[in-house]
Write a protein that holds these residues in place. Sequence first.
Motif: not given
Length: 94
Positions: A6, A74-75, A77-80, A82-84
Amino acid sequence: MLFYSFFKTLVGQPVVVELKNDMLIQGTLVSVDQFLNIKLDGVRVEDERKYPHVASLKNSFIRGSVVRYVHIPATAVDTALLQDAARKESQQPK
């Protein structure tokens, strides 16, 4: 390895590193290694009156063991994604 991967995606992004001694250092992330040691360029300390010896630094190497937090925009971070990645890592056999 999730955090290492990350942080590698954040190279070139502005970050704020909070150290365990409460010092906040702003800079552009240049590199990070598997021990989460961080290299920053364009370093600026938040409270220059409290830490005058750091005010003259242009770049910095920060040992991973002294880092408390890394604040990132915050911009960045690709949260989707990262969660995947976290889901895939948790499902791997140990």
